[in-house]
Scaffold this active site. Sequence first.
Site, PDB file in Angstrom:
ATOM      1  N   GLY A   1      40.139  15.872  14.569  1.00 28.55           N
ATOM      2  CA  GLY A   1      39.238  16.059  15.714  1.00 28.55           C
ATOM      3  C   GLY A   1      38.405  17.321  15.646  1.00 28.55           C
ATOM      4  CD  GLU A   2      41.368  21.560  16.742  1.00 28.51           C
ATOM      5  OE1 GLU A   2      41.377  22.499  17.533  1.00 28.51           O
ATOM      6  OE2 GLU A   2      42.279  21.349  15.920  1.00 28.51           O
TER       7      GLU A   2
END
Lengths: 153, 785, 297
Positions: free
Chosen positions: B741-742
């Site tokens: 996600g990051e």
Amino acid sequence: MTLKTITLTVNDLVETVDVPQNMTLLQMIREKLSLTGTKNGCAAGECGACTVLMNGEPVNSCMVLAAECEGANIVTVEGLAKAGKLSTLQDTIIEAGGVQCGFCTPGMLISATALLKRNPNPTDSEIRSAIVGNLCRCTGYVRIVDAIKMAAK
Amino acid sequence: MANAKSKEQVVNPIGASFTRNDVYEKVTGSAVYADDIQFGNKLLYARAKRSPYPHALIKKIDISKAEALPGVKVVVTGKDFPNRIGLYLQDKTIFATDRVRFIGEPVAAVAAISEEVAMKAVELIEVEYEELEAVFDAEFGASDKAPLIHPDLDKYVCPNFIFPKAGTNIANHFKIRKGDVSSAWDKCAYVVERSFKIPHIQHVPIETHIAIAQMDEKGKVTVWASSQSPFAQRNLIAHALHISQSDLRVIAPLVGGGFGSKAGVTMEAIPVALATKCKGWPVKFLLTREEEFYTNFVRQGLTIHVKVGCDKEGNLLALKNMMYWDGGASTEYGTNVTRAGGYSSSGPYDIPNVETDSICVYTNHPIGGAYRGFGMSELHTGLDQAIDELAEKAGVDKVTFLKKNGVAEGDVLVTGMIMHKNGIQECIDNVAKSLKMNEKEKPSSPDRLRGKGIAAMWKAPAMPPNPGSSAWVEMSEDGNVTVGLGGQEIGQGTFTVMAQMAAAALGVPYEKVRIAGPVDTQYSPYEWQTVASRLTWSMGNAVVLAAKDARRQILETVAEAWKESTDDLDIINGVVVSYKSERETSLENIVIYGMPKENNEGWTGGPIVGRGSFMPKYVTNLDAETGQGPRAVVHYTVGCEGLDIEIDKNTGTIYVLKGAASFDVGKAINPALVKAQVEGGFAQGLSSAMFEEIKLVKGVMTNPSFVDYRIATAPDMDFPLDTPFVEVPQDDGPWGARGVGEHPMVPTIAALGNAIYDATGIRLTNPPYSAEKIYLAMLDKGLVK
Amino acid sequence: MINPHPGLPELQYVKPATLQEASKFLADNAGVAKPYSGGTDSFVRLRDGILKLDYLVDIKGLEGTKELSFDPQKGLTIGAAITMNQVARHPDVLKHYPNLAEAAESVASYQLRNRATIIGNICNASPAGDTIGTCMILDGVLKVHGVDGVRAVSLSSFFLAPGRTVLKPGDVVVAVQLPIPPKGLVGTYKKLGRNRIGDLSIVAVAVLGYPTPESASGYRFRIALASVAPVPFESFKAEGVLSGNKITAELIDEAAGATMDSVTPIDDVRGSARYRKQMVKNLTREALTEVWTKLSK
Ligand SMILES: Cc1cc2nc3c(=O)[nH]c(=O)nc-3n(C[C@H](O)[C@H](O)[C@H](O)COP(=O)(O)OP(=O)(O)OC[C@H]3O[C@@H](n4cnc5c(N)ncnc54)[C@H](O)[C@@H]3O)c2cc1C
Ligand code: FES
Ligand code: FES
């Protein structure tokens, strides 16, 4: 503060509403009509989350006074699907995967709907220009632009 | 058994790009976000009185005029809420009490019948301040010349892996001492030394922060919030109010973008504080966009001094990092950002000698918090540009240099942890191939310069050693499955991925699985926080365990009824089948009422409820002086990004021709969602690289609006983006999956910086790399007239 | 520090029936009432508390404000209620004043341009106003209705300071009139923002040119700049350079340089003075080259 009574059409329904004079169209839609699909992302004309169709053209509903909407015809995201059937753009944005958090989606769909109405075959750069006022922080616009292209076909 | 349901063609839910399960609501406007919840006309509106000074003592607060204003229900100040809270370092109070430490810090709040009245009341609150000398620079703040911002630092509570220095502004000093750096420089054939200053930036979710709170007559509090951390909020707010956790209920509907900003507690405590003084009334607090910009958690600024060296062949030998983090007025979360930046400070490279000092400094700037990949974008912006330069010095082509030094299984990392299997080589290859990194290509016009840049990255989930996940799996009469979980859908698609995993682990089609939302701490199972790219892995493990537990219960029921062994039974496509007797029965027949045993011996089974809980147990603390320990983190996700760009010589404007991003996700449970995450993260990274900066002048944010703080719009992203992913499985991940996600925004600034260098020969150290900076640098260098 | 209002502060919405009524109301409530057109400037300032008003006086229904027409003798009339999008797509605008359409299209976003008006842009008197320069070099004249009746005000003498104009309490701008464009006119608008499009300008340049026997070069050029001076700025110095000599690439360079030398911009969040000066030169050169290429064809 005195209220003003206005009559307008919202998603094909005629509504008569008492509005404070400083109320924006955005606040009226969300607070008086409980149509909460239209979003508030800045209240300053910048993000496009509040975009609705007013007399057929997209506007930032946070930049319109409710008091001046007498007789106006408003379409919000809730008015895009007809009789339970999603609009082409609603279908293609699902298919393309152009929705993440979904907060920009209602305004994005309204801007794109208006674009395809005035220009059924937009180029990539026409699509991007038409949604420059719809900020999306999640998608990088990749699949949103794809969805608009798919709907144009 | 002809046409049996179990034989129908089924899609394996793992690795399939199913449509998100929240999308219908999101495209029709019926999806519910916190501000969409209706509270009727008893609803009160909150506004905050905020500090106009960066650093000052509060001499007096007079709320009498505000209280007297008709329509005002309640006014609160800090004296009613003295408890300190904080996720890592407990250094914060809900309202400033004795002093203010940044512009915008709340000192009081009002709840009134309308926003207009609340605004007027806020103006009527009179606060007397005595201005103090302020700190606007982290390096200065760390020195003994700086005035103290938290004189009581020695009294603050924090976990044993955070190291504040009492009597200074240093809230955490994380150190790495691996090998012997000082003697290693002599062995280096090439050394590069560079300093970078990475500005504060803002998360900019399109939905601003919002929370509504209500206390009932018995003192129980309910909070509805746009939140990445309903459980952490329950814990922290209960602590601040001195009430028990179970008397605080957080309901967290869909989130309109978080990126870390809605983790932990920020403004949510304010409506809660107000609600405690007007029992029975719901109090809503919605931040304006401007408040979102200057009062919320920011990505803290970083000054980083990098020195890195390699031998003649380009093997990295030594690295020294000095990092000063501008933590802002509170470092409750920032201390951990500093730690993460420290324990990963080598980047995804095998370097035998590393010395890192990662120092978190209090300043009178906005409070730093978690921002998508925290610590890592900042670190890589410096490190990967220095490495780019070193490769050039060593005369080794950049792709080869990255690959040569990329971390491999078995390598001893900066903390002493041993690296696991990973796909960094493939990620670098993918990007290099996609952008034809080995070819120098011509610009499209004589008015333009062309360049390509590449940067690798890594990131581990940055969290305490023991963050837990839990889940339950229930079924209904129709055989549909409901998964209870506590992680949040913030746009990343976690509800969809969890449904896929539950379907696969149980043996039902994806369409049969629902998620029990919204997350509600009153009945949802515990989840630490939706941060750190940890859900697919951690919550995924919990969901799989819960689904397997339900599956076991089902199979045991059937085995008993049919007098068979569970070893011979399976669930396929929602049907229990026996390989031995070839009997089968649908889940509908079992999951609520159980099954009759044969020969009229009564019944077996009953309502199926599976439970799962997961917590990593092997992470250890690190030595305070050396940063060494057996296992610093659970795992690393690695990846690489690159950009092929042109620069307009007349304006300095960047035109991206193509982007490429490749990450090792272990296993893509939903490939389309993985790609969507990578695209969005890349765009966010590029936006931060080209446009974004909180412009602070003596503590004042001078650009707190979308007109002045620009983010990428659709026309800025008009280039093809290639996102092939790599799948080297994670040993303890569900189907080998780990988070992504990051990561996509981590290496982007460095990749752009390297591309700009390739095009112009200019190394721009301080992002954002705006057209202006590029143009003026070209002018100074004589590239343009 | 700003603490903006979440919505609009309390105020009254007033919709007068006639221009006389509007002017009287505005004059009687000087300081607390202002004309309201698209509201895209007013709303932002009201929320920020920079502008404090008791009344927004909607001028959109008043006589003449909805006019958008072209007359072969008198030229173009743009009423005060006419939006940027209406201007940008109007066939007569596209035919006779394509540079105005270009400038109008450069403003913000499509949906904002459905509200934002040209007159609002002019009356707001921001140095960054995108349509002002083009209206100025097209010799625009405002039709102003005040308490004493109607008067004409040339744009060249309209602006006093950022946000300040010669308008007096009670004044309502009914329309802007642009005369028939000179024969053979070619124009362009070059806008540089931080994003590709949609941003306020760091620098913007409006340029037009047309053949005329009255100047030594055989051509006349007009150059107006945005975001580099307190008020919208026309560079007469550069225009002079271009009328005196035969047009060449060198002369265009010289004119671009003269344009740069004639401004002293400031540093702000969008850009530094140094960058702005450079960009004035480069954008002017680019605009002049483009116009000249078309003219000399
Ligand atoms: C998000 C955003 C982006 C923007 N981007 C741009 C941009 O790129 N370029 C740009 O140039 N501008 C931009 N603007 C500013 C604004 O949209 C324009 O200036 C617009 O043209 C103003 O027109 P309006 O009708 O909305 O003005 P209003 O807000 O209605 O009025 C503006 C001012 O003019 C006065 N006024 C209006 N009509 C009259 C009249 N008939 N007589 C006398 N006075 C009158 C009002 O009292 C007020 O002081 C932006 C604004 C926003 C909110
Ligand atoms: S809410 Fe209207 S544009 Fe942002
Ligand atoms: S999907 Fe989140 S802002 Fe667009």
